[in-house]
Design an enzyme around this catalytic site. Sequence first.
Site: not given
Ligand code: TYM
Length: 329
Positions: A114, A194, A197
């Site tokens: 990022k 992957k 968005k």
């Molecule tokens: P975020 O908001 O980017 O994504 C949310 C969840 O979706 C999963 N994900 C995917 N899984 C499979 N294939 C994909 N292409 C794909 N894109 C996204 C992500 O792995 C995630 O589980 N840092 C985290 C948010 C967060 C969090 C937490 C997660 C903040 N605090 C505590 C768990 C526990 C994030 O940015 O996810």
Amino acid sequence: MASKSVVLSGIQPTGTLHIGNYFGAVKNYVALQEQYECFYSIVDYHAITVEHDPQELRKNTIEMALDLLACGLDPQKCTLFVQSQVPEHTELSWILSAVASYGDLQRMTQFKEKGEGQEFVSCGLFTYPVLQAADILIYKASKVPVGEDQIQHIELARRIARRFNSRFGETFPEPEVLLTEAPRVMSPADPTRKMSKSLGPKHYIALTEPEESIREKIKTAVTDIGPRTPEKSPGVANLFLLLKLTAPQEIYEQFESDYATGTLKYEPLKRAVADYLVKMLEPIRARRAQLKESDVREILHEGARRARAVARQTLEEARERIGVGKLLP
Ligand code: TYM
């Protein structure tokens, strides 16, 4: 009666959910609420670590709650809340930053990705995984349903818990990752990356996307670039994954056997993927249309109240442990 294990997960309010989020994480959120004490957080404080528009953030936070409820999160069975409404997360994050290793944070690939090529990289983007660890540990969660891209962050949360416990006494369980059968859904337009968005609209399929647009993205999905090999190319493997997740097993097996015998044509495969995907998304779309924004705000308000009651206790315990607790009994 033994108390139920605690599950926590978080999701950034970045507009609408895509099928990568759904198959990689949200599907598990829905299943787990039947069995565990589940906390699901819309992590708005994480979303401000890169440039953002306040109006958009406000809107997207509610949109994300609508999407999650439409997917089947049930406020009677889980606690759904907005991270910034439980300010204890940020206070615990500061405490944990004292036991998080600078070197560990430097190794986080999400930070590198990022931050790369950006003129301005915020300090918050660097300490982002510490807030994520606080999100988890403040509920003493032992299970964290996420996609594959978050594994490194959860491992860091484990190290932070371990270091805190060894310095100040046993306080936090070490959380484990729960993956679905689709921990990494790829972009249809570039299946070596992957689904996300941030790559642009060609690279993801939103849960609420119009049917024609879904069909178009599947139809134009990249399949084989070079000659066909026994090992599926990333694009073909991704289409098979989507088919496995949405179609009846015998249909999936038929396409697999056609692939194995070299008789598979991509056009019918793509048509089947689009048909079953559209069909699977239909009830989610219908549920979403029924939800009222005012009800969703109530649900989030109540969720934050329930989450805070737990978060406050853990924070108090952590403050006592490190020597900054109450001044008067
Ligand atoms: P975020 O908001 O980017 O994504 C949310 C969840 O979706 C999963 N994900 C995917 N899984 C499979 N294939 C994909 N292409 C794909 N894109 C996204 C992500 O792995 C995630 O589980 N840092 C985290 C948010 C967060 C969090 C937490 C997660 C903040 N605090 C505590 C768990 C526990 C994030 O940015 O996810």
